[in-house]
Design a protein around this motif. Structure first.
Motif, PDB file in Angstrom:
ATOM      1  N   ASN A   1     -14.661  15.417   7.655  1.00 61.15           N
ATOM      2  CA  ASN A   1     -15.075  15.977   8.946  1.00 61.15           C
ATOM      3  C   ASN A   1     -16.490  16.530   8.847  1.00 61.15           C
ATOM      4  O   ASN A   1     -17.305  16.355   9.752  1.00 61.15           O
ATOM      5  N   GLY A   2     -16.752  17.220   7.741  1.00 62.13           N
ATOM      6  CA  GLY A   2     -18.091  17.772   7.535  1.00 62.13           C
ATOM      7  C   GLY A   2     -19.140  16.674   7.489  1.00 62.13           C
ATOM      8  O   GLY A   2     -20.228  16.799   8.049  1.00 62.13           O
ATOM      9  N   GLU A   3     -18.765  15.570   6.841  1.00 56.01           N
ATOM     10  CA  GLU A   3     -19.699  14.437   6.720  1.00 56.01           C
ATOM     11  C   GLU A   3     -19.980  13.822   8.092  1.00 56.01           C
ATOM     12  O   GLU A   3     -21.134  13.539   8.447  1.00 56.01           O
ATOM     13  N   LEU A   4     -18.896  13.648   8.866  1.00 55.09           N
ATOM     14  CA  LEU A   4     -19.063  13.065  10.201  1.00 55.09           C
ATOM     15  C   LEU A   4     -19.912  13.991  11.078  1.00 55.09           C
ATOM     16  O   LEU A   4     -20.758  13.544  11.854  1.00 55.09           O
ATOM     17  N   TYR A   5     -19.646  15.273  10.961  1.00 51.64           N
ATOM     18  CA  TYR A   5     -20.400  16.253  11.737  1.00 51.64           C
ATOM     19  C   TYR A   5     -21.886  16.178  11.393  1.00 51.64           C
ATOM     20  O   TYR A   5     -22.750  16.165  12.261  1.00 51.64           O
ATOM     21  N   GLU A   6     -22.162  16.127  10.089  1.00 51.67           N
ATOM     22  CA  GLU A   6     -23.552  16.095   9.639  1.00 51.67           C
ATOM     23  C   GLU A   6     -24.257  14.833  10.133  1.00 51.67           C
ATOM     24  O   GLU A   6     -25.404  14.876  10.574  1.00 51.67           O
ATOM     25  N   GLN A   7     -23.513  13.718  10.075  1.00 57.38           N
ATOM     26  CA  GLN A   7     -24.060  12.445  10.542  1.00 57.38           C
ATOM     27  C   GLN A   7     -24.411  12.543  12.032  1.00 57.38           C
ATOM     28  O   GLN A   7     -25.484  12.135  12.466  1.00 57.38           O
ATOM     29  N   ARG A   8     -23.482  13.096  12.799  1.00 53.73           N
ATOM     30  CA  ARG A   8     -23.685  13.234  14.245  1.00 53.73           C
ATOM     31  C   ARG A   8     -24.850  14.180  14.529  1.00 53.73           C
ATOM     32  O   ARG A   8     -25.665  13.933  15.407  1.00 53.73           O
ATOM     33  N   ARG A   9     -24.913  15.259  13.760  1.00 55.00           N
ATOM     34  CA  ARG A   9     -25.978  16.235  13.978  1.00 55.00           C
ATOM     35  C   ARG A   9     -27.344  15.602  13.725  1.00 55.00           C
ATOM     36  O   ARG A   9     -28.295  15.817  14.471  1.00 55.00           O
ATOM     37  N   ARG A  10     -27.414  14.791  12.663  1.00 55.33           N
ATOM     38  CA  ARG A  10     -28.684  14.124  12.364  1.00 55.33           C
ATOM     39  C   ARG A  10     -29.082  13.181  13.499  1.00 55.33           C
ATOM     40  O   ARG A  10     -30.251  13.104  13.886  1.00 55.33           O
ATOM     41  N   GLU A  11     -28.099  12.466  14.048  1.00 55.06           N
ATOM     42  CA  GLU A  11     -28.382  11.552  15.164  1.00 55.06           C
ATOM     43  C   GLU A  11     -28.899  12.317  16.374  1.00 55.06           C
ATOM     44  O   GLU A  11     -29.836  11.898  17.049  1.00 55.06           O
ATOM     45  N   VAL A  12     -28.262  13.454  16.618  1.00 54.31           N
ATOM     46  CA  VAL A  12     -28.658  14.262  17.779  1.00 54.31           C
ATOM     47  C   VAL A  12     -30.083  14.778  17.605  1.00 54.31           C
ATOM     48  O   VAL A  12     -30.898  14.725  18.533  1.00 54.31           O
ATOM     49  N   VAL A  13     -30.366  15.268  16.389  1.00 59.79           N
ATOM     50  CA  VAL A  13     -31.715  15.794  16.142  1.00 59.79           C
ATOM     51  C   VAL A  13     -32.749  14.689  16.320  1.00 59.79           C
ATOM     52  O   VAL A  13     -33.797  14.879  16.942  1.00 59.79           O
ATOM     53  N   THR A  14     -32.418  13.497  15.807  1.00 60.99           N
ATOM     54  CA  THR A  14     -33.342  12.369  15.934  1.00 60.99           C
ATOM     55  C   THR A  14     -33.558  12.027  17.407  1.00 60.99           C
ATOM     56  O   THR A  14     -34.691  11.843  17.865  1.00 60.99           O
ATOM     57  N   MET A  15     -32.466  11.982  18.152  1.00 61.02           N
ATOM     58  CA  MET A  15     -32.572  11.623  19.568  1.00 61.02           C
ATOM     59  C   MET A  15     -33.359  12.680  20.331  1.00 61.02           C
ATOM     60  O   MET A  15     -34.200  12.363  21.182  1.00 61.02           O
ATOM     61  N   GLN A  16     -33.084  13.944  19.990  1.00 61.97           N
ATOM     62  CA  GLN A  16     -33.795  15.032  20.654  1.00 61.97           C
ATOM     63  C   GLN A  16     -35.299  14.911  20.412  1.00 61.97           C
ATOM     64  O   GLN A  16     -36.107  15.105  21.323  1.00 61.97           O
ATOM     65  N   GLN A  17     -35.644  14.556  19.201  1.00 60.81           N
ATOM     66  CA  GLN A  17     -37.073  14.416  18.869  1.00 60.81           C
ATOM     67  C   GLN A  17     -37.708  13.297  19.704  1.00 60.81           C
ATOM     68  O   GLN A  17     -38.848  13.396  20.130  1.00 60.81           O
ATOM     69  N   HIS A  18     -36.916  12.226  19.942  1.00 66.50           N
ATOM     70  CA  HIS A  18     -37.454  11.109  20.718  1.00 66.50           C
ATOM     71  C   HIS A  18     -37.667  11.465  22.184  1.00 66.50           C
ATOM     72  O   HIS A  18     -38.425  10.810  22.889  1.00 66.50           O
ATOM     73  N   LEU A  19     -36.966  12.498  22.635  1.00 65.38           N
ATOM     74  CA  LEU A  19     -37.106  12.888  24.037  1.00 65.38           C
ATOM     75  C   LEU A  19     -38.323  13.782  24.257  1.00 65.38           C
ATOM     76  O   LEU A  19     -38.663  14.096  25.384  1.00 65.38           O
ATOM     77  N   LEU A  20     -38.940  14.218  23.198  1.00 62.52           N
ATOM     78  CA  LEU A  20     -40.095  15.108  23.305  1.00 62.52           C
ATOM     79  C   LEU A  20     -41.329  14.396  22.759  1.00 62.52           C
ATOM     80  O   LEU A  20     -41.209  13.501  21.917  1.00 62.52           O
ATOM     81  N   PRO A  21     -42.505  14.769  23.220  1.00 57.28           N
ATOM     82  CA  PRO A  21     -43.704  14.114  22.693  1.00 57.28           C
ATOM     83  C   PRO A  21     -43.871  14.422  21.207  1.00 57.28           C
ATOM     84  O   PRO A  21     -43.600  15.548  20.769  1.00 57.28           O
ATOM     85  N   SER A  22     -44.276  13.416  20.445  1.00 56.86           N
ATOM     86  CA  SER A  22     -44.447  13.639  19.012  1.00 56.86           C
ATOM     87  C   SER A  22     -45.636  14.558  18.754  1.00 56.86           C
ATOM     88  O   SER A  22     -45.676  15.279  17.776  1.00 56.86           O
TER      89      SER A  22
END
Lengths: 556, 151
Positions: free
Chosen positions: A300-321
Motif C-alpha cells: 500500500n505504501g508503495e502504491l501510495y508513493e507511486q501515485r504521489r509521484r504521479e500527482v506531483v509530476t502532473m501538478q508540475q506540468h500544470l504550472l509554468p516551468s
C-alpha cells in the motif's frame, strides 16, 4: 474405610477441587508434592520437570531436599522406575530411604514430568504407588488445563498483536516507518529478534533489525558468517521454501523466515529469532499471517508513493516551468500542495509578456481536485495565457474562457484574476480584472499593506462572464501579491482564518525580503497557521524593480 | 528463573504505573516492584549508601523534568551501576530516540502496546529475558551510524 484412608480421600478431593485455580507449574508443585508426605512411610516427595528424554529442567520437592548430589540420584530413580542397584541405593539408604514409587507422565506436546515418593523402612510401596497414581492423575489434569489456558492466552496475545500491528502499520504509508513498526511490534511480544530484509535488485537487503538485546544482535550481525547465513535464509524464503531452522544462528534456538509477499509482489523477508522455550514460539501460520499483513502495508505504501509521484509530476506540468523576464519587473511564485496530495489541485498561475512589453499575470483556482479539475486547470491556464499573449484584452480573454466552459457544459467553475501591467513614468499602470477571485495585496514602500478589489462572478457560472474591474498603480519598489484562497482561508484550531488574523501582519514583516523569499515565506506561514493544510496555496508576486538597485538575482 | 528479584520502575503516568504493576504482579509474582514518578529521583535512589540495588530499571522516556535519556546517561556515567539493566519502555515511535537510548547505554528499547494482554506479555518476555542473562559490565554501543543494520 480407615481414618487414614478417609483422610487421604479428603486430600485427593481437595486436590481435584484446587486444580481449576492453578495458574502456573510452580503453583502446581506446591499443591501436589506436600500431600504426598502423608503417604504412610513417606520421607520425601520429588517432582522433576523434563523435556523429552531425560533432560531435567526443573526440580521441586517436599521433605527430603532435592539439591546437589540428590539430583543425579533422582534422575537414576526416574529412569529405572525404582531404586537401582547402584551407588544411588547407598546414597538413599544413608538418608533413610529404602523404597520409591515413581510415576512419569508426558503431556501431548507438553513438557513432561516425573513424580517420586521416597519411602522409609516402614513404607508400603504398593500403597504409595496407588496414592502417587491418584496424585499424578490430578497433576496430569492440571497440566492439561494449564496448557489449554496458556494456548488460549497465547492466541489472545497473537490476536491482539495482529490487531495492533495492523493499526500501527496502516497508520503510516511510509515504507521505512512500516518496516520499523513491524519489527518493533514483534519484539519481544512474539520473538526475541526480528530482521527485515527488502527484496531489491534481485536480492534481499537487511534494512531493519530489532532485538530485545540490540547490543548482542549488532555483535551477531557484525560476524560475516552469521550475516551470510541469515541472508541465505532470506533467499530461501523468497524462493518459496519454508524456512524454520534450529540452531543455525548462534544464540537463537529457532529462526523462522517468512516472505513478505502481497498482490503477487515480493517486498522482502521477515526473519524472526527465538530464544524462548519452543512451546512459546508462535506457529508458522501466525507468522505467515503477520508477514502477509506487513507485506500488504508495504505494498500500500508503495502504491501510495507511486501515485504521489504521479500527482506531483502532473501538478508540475500544470504550472509554468519558469516565469518570463520583463523589463522593470521581477516575478516570483510558489505553489504549496495541501493535505490531499493524492489528487491534483486546481490552482494555477502564469505570466506572459506581449511583444509591446505589456505583461499579463494571471492566477486562478478551479473548484475541486482530481483528474477532471486538472484537465480544466490546464485548459484555463493555457487559454488565458495564450489569449493574453496574443493581445486580447483581459475581459475578452475571460469571456472566451467562460464561453468555453459553458459550451462544455461543465459543472465546474473557476475563479480567476488577471493583472495587465503597462510601463509608465515612475512605475506601472495595472489593470486588475477579477472573476470572483480574492483581491490582491499591494505592498508599498513605507506604508501598510493594502488590499486591491475583487468582484466579478466565477468563470463558468453565468452565460455571460461578469468581470470586476479596477485600476491601480505600482511605483518603484512596490509589490503586487496575487494568490488563491488557500492562503487566506487556512484555518487555525479555533476556526479563524489566516486572511483575517495574520495575513497583513505577515506580509508587513516580509515587505523588504527578496521576492522569492516573500512568496515562499508567505505560503509557509499560512500553511503553518492552518491545522489541516487542506487546500493548495498559489502565490504570484510582481515587484517593480528599482533601476538604482538593478534586477534581483533571485528571480525564478 | 534466576537473576534479580527487585526492579525499579520510573514512570510519571498514573495509568501506566497501575498497568505495569498489575501486569508484572500477575505474570511474575515473585518480582518486587519499586516505583519512582520522575527521572530526577533515580540517581539519589540508586546512590544512597546501603540501599538495595535493583537488577533492572524499567524507564519511561518522555517525562517532565529529567527525561529517560538523561537518566540513562547519568546512570551509565556511574561505574558502580554497571550491572544495572536499563529497559526503555515507551510509546515513542521516533527511531532517533531509540538510537540515542542505545548509544547512551540502554539494554532494551521496548514498545509499549495498547492492548493489556500484549502489554503484559511484552513485560513478561522482557523481564524473563534479562533475568535469565548473567549481568556483565556494559559497553556503550557505537553511534547509530556504525550499526550494521540501519534504515
Amino acid at each position: 474405610m480407615t481414618t487414614e484412608e478417609l483422610g487421604w480421600a479428603v486430600t485427593i478431593h481437595r486436590l481435584w477441587a484446587s486444580v481449576a485455580a492453578i495458574t502456573s507449574r510452580e503453583e502446581l508443585s506446591d499443591l501436589v508434592l506436600p500431600p504426598l508426605l502423608r503417604v504412610p512411610g513417606a520421607v520425601g516427595a520429588w517432582g522433576l520437570r523434563h523435556t523429552t528424554g531425560t533432560e531435567i529442567t526443573v526440580y521441586r520437592w517436599a521433605g527430603l531436599p532435592l539439591e546437589g548430589d540428590a539430583r543425579p540420584v533422582a534422575l537414576e530413580l526416574a529412569v529405572a522406575g525404582g531404586v537401582p542397584d547402584s551407588p544411588a541405593r547407598d546414597w538413599l539408604a544413608e538418608r533413610g530411604v529404602h523404597g520409591v514409587a515413581v510415576s512419569r507422565f508426558d503431556g501431548d506436546g507438553e513438557v513432561g514430568g516425573t513424580m517420586l515418593v521416597l519411602l522409609g523402612p516402614d513404607g508400603d510401596r504398593d500403597r504409595a504407588a496407588l496414592c502417587l497414581d491418584q496424585v499424578a492423575g490430578v497433576t496430569r489434569e492440571a497440566i492439561r488445563r494449564l496448557a489449554a489456558h496458556r494456548a488460549e492466552q497465547a492466541q489472545q496475545v497473537r490476536d491482539a498483536l495482529l490487531a495492533e500491528a495492523s493499526l500501527q502499520m496502516d497508520a503510516v504509508l511510509d515504507r521505512t516507518q512500516t518496516l520499523r513498526r513491524v519489527a518493533r511490534m514483534a519484539v519481544p511480544a512474539i520473538a526475541e529478534g526480528c530482521l527485515v530484509y527488502l527484496y531489491e535488485g534481485g536480492r534481499p537487503e537487511l534494512r531493519s533489525a530489532v532485538h530485545i538485546d540490540m547490543r548482542r544482535l549488532n555483535a551477531l550481525l557484525a560476524d560475516p558468517a552469521v550475516a551470510r547465513q541469515l541472508t541465505e535464509l532470506a533467499t530461501e524464503a523468497i524462493a518459496g521454501r519454508v524456512v524454520r531452522a534450529e540452531g543455525v544462528v548462534p544464540g537463537s534456538r529457532i529462526v523462522d523466515a517468512q516472505v513478505l509477499r502481497a498482490r503477487d509482489r515480493t517486498a522482502g523477508v521477515l526473519i524472526f529469532m527465538f530464544e524462548r522455550d519452543p512451546q512459546d514460539v508462535p506457529p508458522p501460520r501466525f507468522l505467515r499471517d503477520l508477514s502477509y499483513r506487513a507485506a500488504l502495508a508495504l505494498d500500500n505504501g508503495e502504491l501510495y508513493e507511486q501515485r504521489r509521484r504521479e500527482v506531483v509530476t502532473m501538478q508540475q506540468h500544470l504550472l509554468p516551468s519558469r516565469l518570463p523576464s520583463a523589463a522593470g519587473l521581477e516575478f516570483a511564485a510558489s505553489y504549496t500542495v495541501g493535505d490531499r496530495v493524492l489528487e491534483v489541485g486546481g490552482d494555477f498561475y502564469d505570466v506572459v509578456v506581449r511583444a509591446d512589453g505589456t505583461v499579463g499575470a494571471l492566477v486562478g483556482d478551479v473548484c475541486g481536485r482530481g483528474v477532471d479539475a486538472a484537465a480544466l486547470t490546464g485548459m484555463a491556464r493555457h487559454t488565458l495565457g495564450a489569449l493574453l499573449q496574443e493581445g486580447l484584452p483581459p475581459v475578452r480573454a475571460l469571456a472566451r474562457l467562460n464561453t468555453s466552459l459553458r459550451r462544455e457544459k461543465s459543472w465546474r467553475f473557476l475563479t480567476a484574476g488577471v493583472a495587465l501591467l503597462r510601463a509608465e513614468a515612475g512605475g506601472f499602470a495595472v489593470q486588475w480584472l477579477s472573476c470572483g477571485h480574492p483581491a490582491p495585496l499591494i505592498l508599498r514602500r513605507g506604508r501598510p499593506a493594502e488590499s486591491g478589489r475583487g468582484g466579478g462572478v466565477p468563470v463558468g457560472v453565468l452565460p455571460e462572464a461578469r468581470v470586476g474591474r479596477s485600476r491601480l498603480r505600482l511605483a518603484t519598489g512596490d509589490t503586487l501579491v496575487m494568490f488563491t484562497d488557500g492562503l487566506t482561508e487556512s484555518r487555525d484550531a479555533d476556526g479563524r482564518m489566516f486572511g483575517d488574523v495574520a495575513l497583513y501582519e505577515t506580509v508587513d514583516k516580509l515587505r523588504d525580503v527578496p521576492l522569492d523569499t516573500l512568496v515562499h515565506e508567505l505560503s509557509a506561514a499560512a500553511a503553518r497557521f492552518g491545522v489541516t493544510g487542506a487546500d493548495d496555496i498559489a502565490v504570484l508576486a510582481i515587484r517593480v524593480e528599482d533601476p538604482a538597485k538593478g534586477p534581483a538575482d533571485d528571480r525564478l | 528463573m534466576t537473576g534479580f528479584d527487585l526492579i525499579l520502575i520510573v514512570e510519571d503516568s498514573a495509568e501506566d504505573v497501575e498497568a505495569i504493576e498489575r501486569a508484572i504482579s500477575r505474570a511474575l509474582p515473585d518480582l518486587r516492584l519499586e516505583f519512582l514518578r520522575s527521572g530526577s529521583e533515580v540517581l539519589p535512589r540508586l546512590t544512597t549508601p546501603g540501599a538495595e540495588l535493583p537488577g533492572l530499571i524499567l524507564l519511561d522516556l518522555n517525562m517532565p523534568g529529567e527525561g529517560g535519556l538523561a537518566v540513562i546517561q547519568r546512570v551509565r556515567a556511574d561505574p558502580a551501576l554497571d550491572q544495572l539493566r536499563i529497559v526503555v519502555f515507551t510509546s515513542s515511535e521516533d527511531q532517533a530516540e531509540a538510537d540515542a537510548c542505545y548509544a547512551a547505554g540502554a539494554d532494551s528499547y521496548i514498545f509499549k502496546p495498547i492492548n493489556f494482554g500484549l502489554f503484559q506479555t511484552v513485560l513478561r518476555q522482557t523481564l524473563d529475558y534479562w533475568r535469565s542473562r548473567p549481568n556483565v559490565a556494559h559497553i556503550v554501543v557505537p553511534p547509530p551510524g556504525d550499526s550494521p543494520a540501519q534504515i
